[in-house]
Design a protein around this motif. Structure first.
Motif, PDB file in Angstrom:
ATOM      1  N   LEU A 139      -3.412   1.063   4.663  1.00 17.53           N
ATOM      2  CA  LEU A 139      -4.163   2.323   4.704  1.00 17.53           C
ATOM      3  C   LEU A 139      -5.541   2.126   4.080  1.00 17.53           C
ATOM      4  CD1 LEU A 139      -4.312   5.357   5.283  1.00 17.53           C
ATOM      5  CD2 LEU A 139      -3.221   5.756   3.058  1.00 17.53           C
ATOM      6  N   ALA A 140      -5.604   1.406   2.965  1.00 18.01           N
ATOM      7  CA  ALA A 140      -6.892   1.106   2.344  1.00 18.01           C
ATOM      8  C   ALA A 140      -7.773   0.298   3.293  1.00 18.01           C
ATOM      9  CB  ALA A 140      -6.688   0.342   1.037  1.00 18.01           C
ATOM     10  N   GLY A 141      -7.141  -0.603   4.050  1.00 17.46           N
ATOM     11  CA  GLY A 141      -7.888  -1.397   5.020  1.00 17.46           C
ATOM     12  C   GLY A 141      -8.527  -0.556   6.109  1.00 17.46           C
ATOM     13  N   VAL A 142      -7.833   0.497   6.551  1.00 22.14           N
ATOM     14  CA  VAL A 142      -8.397   1.404   7.558  1.00 22.14           C
ATOM     15  C   VAL A 142      -9.622   2.108   6.996  1.00 22.14           C
ATOM     16  CG1 VAL A 142      -7.989   3.481   8.928  1.00 22.14           C
ATOM     17  CG2 VAL A 142      -6.218   1.735   8.773  1.00 22.14           C
ATOM     18  N   HIS A 143      -9.514   2.621   5.752  1.00 21.81           N
ATOM     19  CA  HIS A 143     -10.668   3.264   5.109  1.00 21.81           C
ATOM     20  C   HIS A 143     -11.849   2.298   5.035  1.00 21.81           C
ATOM     21  CE1 HIS A 143      -9.228   7.187   3.680  1.00 21.81           C
ATOM     22  NE2 HIS A 143      -8.040   6.618   3.520  1.00 21.81           N
ATOM     23  N   PHE A 144     -11.562   1.068   4.645  1.00 18.96           N
ATOM     24  CA  PHE A 144     -12.630   0.083   4.465  1.00 18.96           C
ATOM     25  C   PHE A 144     -13.301  -0.245   5.793  1.00 18.96           C
ATOM     26  CE2 PHE A 144     -14.096  -4.362   4.016  1.00 18.96           C
ATOM     27  CZ  PHE A 144     -15.021  -4.165   3.003  1.00 18.96           C
ATOM     28  N   ARG A 145     -12.529  -0.381   6.865  1.00 18.83           N
ATOM     29  CA  ARG A 145     -13.113  -0.713   8.170  1.00 18.83           C
ATOM     30  C   ARG A 145     -14.022   0.402   8.694  1.00 18.83           C
ATOM     31  NH1 ARG A 145      -7.661  -2.691   8.817  1.00 18.83           N
ATOM     32  NH2 ARG A 145      -7.694  -4.956   8.741  1.00 18.83           N
ATOM     33  N   PRO A 150     -15.241   4.386  -1.166  1.00 16.54           N
ATOM     34  CA  PRO A 150     -14.595   5.225  -2.191  1.00 16.54           C
ATOM     35  C   PRO A 150     -13.159   5.600  -1.831  1.00 16.54           C
ATOM     36  CG  PRO A 150     -16.836   5.973  -1.806  1.00 16.54           C
ATOM     37  CD  PRO A 150     -16.544   4.946  -0.751  1.00 16.54           C
ATOM     38  N   GLY A 151     -12.933   5.929  -0.540  1.00 19.17           N
ATOM     39  CA  GLY A 151     -11.574   6.256  -0.113  1.00 19.17           C
ATOM     40  C   GLY A 151     -10.640   5.067  -0.245  1.00 19.17           C
ATOM     41  N   ALA A 152     -11.129   3.883   0.124  1.00 11.92           N
ATOM     42  CA  ALA A 152     -10.317   2.667   0.013  1.00 11.92           C
ATOM     43  C   ALA A 152     -10.001   2.351  -1.443  1.00 11.92           C
ATOM     44  CB  ALA A 152     -11.048   1.498   0.666  1.00 11.92           C
ATOM     45  N   ILE A 153     -11.011   2.475  -2.315  1.00  9.02           N
ATOM     46  CA  ILE A 153     -10.807   2.187  -3.732  1.00  9.02           C
ATOM     47  C   ILE A 153      -9.807   3.168  -4.347  1.00  9.02           C
ATOM     48  CG2 ILE A 153     -11.923   2.140  -5.997  1.00  9.02           C
ATOM     49  CD1 ILE A 153     -12.588  -0.266  -4.278  1.00  9.02           C
ATOM     50  N   ALA A 154      -9.874   4.435  -3.927  1.00 12.36           N
ATOM     51  CA  ALA A 154      -8.921   5.430  -4.443  1.00 12.36           C
ATOM     52  C   ALA A 154      -7.485   5.047  -4.079  1.00 12.36           C
ATOM     53  CB  ALA A 154      -9.257   6.817  -3.894  1.00 12.36           C
ATOM     54  N   VAL A 155      -7.294   4.578  -2.824  1.00  7.97           N
ATOM     55  CA  VAL A 155      -5.948   4.187  -2.382  1.00  7.97           C
ATOM     56  C   VAL A 155      -5.446   2.977  -3.170  1.00  7.97           C
ATOM     57  CG1 VAL A 155      -4.588   3.305  -0.440  1.00  7.97           C
ATOM     58  CG2 VAL A 155      -6.228   5.149  -0.064  1.00  7.97           C
ATOM     59  N   VAL A 156      -6.299   1.933  -3.319  1.00  7.17           N
ATOM     60  CA  VAL A 156      -5.827   0.714  -3.982  1.00  7.17           C
ATOM     61  C   VAL A 156      -5.691   0.896  -5.489  1.00  7.17           C
ATOM     62  CG1 VAL A 156      -6.697  -0.834  -2.200  1.00  7.17           C
ATOM     63  CG2 VAL A 156      -8.193  -0.229  -4.114  1.00  7.17           C
ATOM     64  N   THR A 157      -6.472   1.802  -6.083  1.00 12.45           N
ATOM     65  CA  THR A 157      -6.306   2.081  -7.509  1.00 12.45           C
ATOM     66  C   THR A 157      -4.956   2.724  -7.764  1.00 12.45           C
ATOM     67  OG1 THR A 157      -8.701   2.335  -7.815  1.00 12.45           O
ATOM     68  CG2 THR A 157      -7.274   3.289  -9.502  1.00 12.45           C
ATOM     69  N   GLU A 158      -4.590   3.686  -6.901  1.00 16.16           N
ATOM     70  CA  GLU A 158      -3.262   4.303  -6.996  1.00 16.16           C
ATOM     71  C   GLU A 158      -2.176   3.261  -6.755  1.00 16.16           C
ATOM     72  OE1 GLU A 158      -0.798   8.092  -5.100  1.00 16.16           O
ATOM     73  OE2 GLU A 158      -2.848   7.669  -4.449  1.00 16.16           O
ATOM     74  N   ILE A 247       7.929  -9.466  -3.592  1.00 18.26           N
ATOM     75  CA  ILE A 247       6.637 -10.119  -3.805  1.00 18.26           C
ATOM     76  C   ILE A 247       5.477  -9.303  -3.238  1.00 18.26           C
ATOM     77  CG2 ILE A 247       6.632 -11.534  -1.702  1.00 18.26           C
ATOM     78  CD1 ILE A 247       5.654 -12.923  -5.078  1.00 18.26           C
ATOM     79  N   ALA A 248       5.668  -8.684  -2.069  1.00 18.09           N
ATOM     80  CA  ALA A 248       4.582  -7.902  -1.468  1.00 18.09           C
ATOM     81  C   ALA A 248       4.222  -6.700  -2.323  1.00 18.09           C
ATOM     82  CB  ALA A 248       4.974  -7.451  -0.066  1.00 18.09           C
ATOM     83  N   ALA A 249       5.200  -6.142  -3.033  1.00 18.98           N
ATOM     84  CA  ALA A 249       4.936  -4.989  -3.894  1.00 18.98           C
ATOM     85  C   ALA A 249       4.240  -5.391  -5.187  1.00 18.98           C
ATOM     86  CB  ALA A 249       6.241  -4.273  -4.211  1.00 18.98           C
ATOM     87  N   LEU A 250       4.359  -6.660  -5.583  1.00 18.04           N
ATOM     88  CA  LEU A 250       3.780  -7.116  -6.846  1.00 18.04           C
ATOM     89  C   LEU A 250       2.366  -7.678  -6.695  1.00 18.04           C
ATOM     90  CD1 LEU A 250       6.911  -8.936  -8.350  1.00 18.04           C
ATOM     91  CD2 LEU A 250       6.055  -6.652  -8.909  1.00 18.04           C
ATOM     92  N   GLU A 251       1.861  -7.786  -5.461  1.00 15.92           N
ATOM     93  CA  GLU A 251       0.525  -8.346  -5.244  1.00 15.92           C
ATOM     94  C   GLU A 251      -0.560  -7.452  -5.845  1.00 15.92           C
ATOM     95  OE1 GLU A 251       1.024 -10.666  -0.974  1.00 15.92           O
ATOM     96  OE2 GLU A 251       0.293  -8.611  -1.028  1.00 15.92           O
ATOM     97  N   ASP A 252      -1.676  -8.078  -6.259  1.00 21.14           N
ATOM     98  CA  ASP A 252      -2.845  -7.292  -6.630  1.00 21.14           C
ATOM     99  C   ASP A 252      -3.374  -6.590  -5.389  1.00 21.14           C
ATOM    100  OD1 ASP A 252      -2.719  -8.208  -9.185  1.00 21.14           O
ATOM    101  OD2 ASP A 252      -4.521  -9.434  -9.117  1.00 21.14           O
ATOM    102  N   PRO A 253      -3.927  -5.372  -5.526  1.00 27.07           N
ATOM    103  CA  PRO A 253      -4.577  -4.727  -4.377  1.00 27.07           C
ATOM    104  C   PRO A 253      -5.682  -5.626  -3.832  1.00 27.07           C
ATOM    105  CG  PRO A 253      -4.305  -3.171  -6.177  1.00 27.07           C
ATOM    106  CD  PRO A 253      -3.933  -4.517  -6.726  1.00 27.07           C
ATOM    107  N   HIS A 254      -5.767  -5.739  -2.512  1.00 24.91           N
ATOM    108  CA  HIS A 254      -6.626  -6.755  -1.909  1.00 24.91           C
ATOM    109  C   HIS A 254      -8.110  -6.438  -1.970  1.00 24.91           C
ATOM    110  CE1 HIS A 254      -2.754  -7.620   0.460  1.00 24.91           C
ATOM    111  NE2 HIS A 254      -2.800  -8.358  -0.606  1.00 24.91           N
ATOM    112  N   LEU A 255      -8.484  -5.206  -2.266  1.00 25.30           N
ATOM    113  CA  LEU A 255      -9.902  -4.864  -2.367  1.00 25.30           C
ATOM    114  C   LEU A 255     -10.381  -4.833  -3.818  1.00 25.30           C
ATOM    115  CD1 LEU A 255     -10.258  -2.074   0.335  1.00 25.30           C
ATOM    116  CD2 LEU A 255     -10.984  -4.458   0.483  1.00 25.30           C
ATOM    117  N   LEU A 256      -9.482  -5.196  -4.755  1.00 26.39           N
ATOM    118  CA  LEU A 256      -9.855  -5.265  -6.159  1.00 26.39           C
ATOM    119  C   LEU A 256      -9.671  -6.685  -6.651  1.00 26.39           C
ATOM    120  CD1 LEU A 256      -8.169  -2.039  -7.625  1.00 26.39           C
ATOM    121  CD2 LEU A 256     -10.555  -2.349  -6.957  1.00 26.39           C
TER     122      LEU A 256
END
Length: 529
Positions: A139-145, A150-158, A247-256
């Motif tokens: 979902l963050a990737g869609v915002h970024f594209r 700001p929308g993408a950062i809000a998603v990945v921060t959460e 493992i997928a749940a433990l990854e760092d958010p990809h835009l941070l």
């Protein structure tokens, strides 16, 4: 006896029919579908998918229909198929397999109209399962594209806060350990990013976070490149079944990008800092070709026609995904190719067979269409070339790890320049379709256009992409030769515009990490107004 095709009929009509009628009814059914669809292939897939919607056979069959629908670009039907798979085979699907299906749909959508539909798909998934980390990532990737940083950062921060809560609940330490799943091996560019994370760990030393990598051999885009970065990671073993599952749940958010302590940087702000700090400490290329790899690569190039000792430039021009700004036409690169061969070099064009073939040219190998392609030769070319010429793509990131200079052309998105001063780059421009004028850097700087991969989908903007001309690409290549050969005249061209560019960036509070080609700035002085 009941025949298979009768399963499509209501129950009261499911009666045995003589064998004579079977081929007739099959032809009639196929004729009806072919009259509704443009091609026979589409009609055939429709018949199978519609049959599956009511009578699913097994997961393999369902998945095959889904993948075919995605390949054809039938997004609406593919979404319906995916929901049916999730409903009918929920007990059979693990989170990793389900994430793969969703990711496959995301990376194959066709054009800008699909972005909103993809966003709805992930929002629907999160309503049903709020802790689904890979759905938040996509979902963050869609915002970024769409340029909505700001929308993408809000998603990945959460996502990061939920991840930390989940990790604490399961007993994993994400403050001292960074986890990487199969997302980081699905494409050559993703594997190359692992190299930059490893580079960051080397810079941080013992105080840095430990890197752990889970590898799914079926989802590795280039095993050779992975073998170069793998030694810098602790591998998650098959015995660690619980960790493999989460493992997928433990990854760092990809835009941070974790900058140490409690600091988290936006990915494209943090990544260039790694390269600059690495160079400031006087380090050489992060990766170096192995001796046996070099010998094998040189031998294979001689078999393909390159003389011993010949130097070459790698060319890679993206042509995927309709409407994306990172695409370009390889025909625009022909004058630059001729300039390279005129100077005695060879040009080796990388890519795949779906790309537009190059016309026959002296000292040019269209390796994208060569049957001798291999993972190891791909990486040898990127690690042994004199420089890389092309668009913003995964192979360019891999070439950078081997310390190669880059000529970025048709560069986009503008603020996703993750590299530094040894590179030459020229950006795409945008034209306002209402008054047919080019937008200036000042107009672009604080708009979604500087991040968007699909600018045509941004609400409120009526713009069209203005790609680099063959002359601009030619000039960028000439400028790179000037840098390599220290031609003094190269540095005097566009010098005043370069000073204006630096001053404007300071005024606007933006950091593009390296100025564009001097010759490009000289041609487009009004871009800096």
């Amino acid at each position: 006896m009941k025949y298979r095709f009768t399963r499509l009929l209501p129950s009261f009509m499911r009666i045995p029919l003589p064998p004579l009628y079977i081929p007739v009814l099959k032809r009639m059914r196929r004729w009806i579908y072919e009259s509704l669809y443009e091609s026979q292939d589409e009609a055939l897939v429709a018949m199978k998918s519609h049959a599956f919607l009511f009578f699913p056979r097994n997961y393999g069959h369902a998945k095959g229909i889904f993948l075919k629908l995605v390949e054809m670009g039938a997004l609406k039907r593919a979404k319906g198929q995916l929901k049916k798979i999730e409903k009918n085979f929920k007990g059979l699907l693990g989170e990793v397999e389900l994430a793969y299906l969703y990711e496959h749909l995301s990376v194959h959508y066709r054009g800008v109209r699909s972005l909103c539909a993809i966003e709805d798909l992930y929002r629907d998934r999160l309503k049903r399962e709020p802790e689904c980390m890979w759905a938040r990532r996509e979902l963050a990737g869609v915002h970024f594209r769409l340029g909505d940083v700001p929308g993408a950062i809000a998603v990945v921060t959460e996502q990061r806060l939920l991840r930390d809560h989940l990790a604490g609940r399961l007993g994993y330490d994400t403050e001292r350990t960074r986890y990487f799943g199969s997302f980081y091996t699905l494409a050559i560019g993703h594997i190359a990013l692992l190299g930059f994370y490893a580079q960051q760990q080397e810079l941080q030393g013992p105080e840095g976070r430990r890197n752990r990598l889970a590898i799914d051999p079926k989802r590795v885009a280039n095993a050779c490149l992975l073998s170069y970065v793998e030694p810098f990671f602790d591998l998650v073993t098959e015995e660690e079944t619980e960790l493999q599952e989460v493992i997928a749940a433990l990854e760092d958010p990809h835009l941070l990008l974790h900058g140490g302590g409690n600091r988290w940087d936006f990915f494209y702000d943090g990544l260039p800092q790694i390269g600059r700090e690495w160079e400031r400490r006087g380090n050489g290329p992060f990766l170096t070709l192995r001796e046996e790899h070099t010998k094998d690569g040189e031998k294979r190039l001689r078999e393909m026609g390159l003389p011993e000792g010949a130097w070459f430039v790698v060319l890679h021009v993206r042509e995927t995904r309709l409407g994306e700004v990172r695409n370009a036409k390889v025909a625009d690169y022909l004058p630059a190719i001729r300039e390279i061969t005129r100077r005695g070099g060879w040009v080796i064009r990388m890519g795949d067979r779906t790309m537009t073939p190059l016309p026959p040219m002296e000292q040019v190998l269209d390796y994208a269409h060569d049957t001798r392609k291999s993972d190891s030769l791909d990486i040898f070319l990127l690690g042994a070339c004199r420089f890389f010429l092309g668009t913003n793509s995964g192979p360019s990131i891999a070439a950078k790890l081997f310390g190669k200079r880059i000529v970025f052309t048709n560069f986009a998105p503008l603020f996703c320049n993750a590299f530094g001063t040894p590179d030459t780059w020229i950006p795409i421009l945008f034209r306002d379709t209402k008054d047919q004028r080019l937008l200036t850097l000042r107009e672009m700087a604080h708009s979604p256009l500087v991040y968007a991969e699909y600018p045509a989908a941004i609400p409120g903007y009526s713009v069209e992409v203005v790609p680099n001309t063959p002359e601009e690409i030619f000039d960028a290549v000439v400028e790179m030769f000037g840098v390599l050969e220290s031609e003094q005249e190269t540095f005097s061209v566009g010098l005043s515009e370069r000073i204006r560019f630096d001053a404007l960036c300071r005024e606007l509070g933006i950091n593009l990490h390296a100025p564009p080609s001097s010759r490009f700035l000289a041609r487009h002085a009004k871009w800096l107004d």
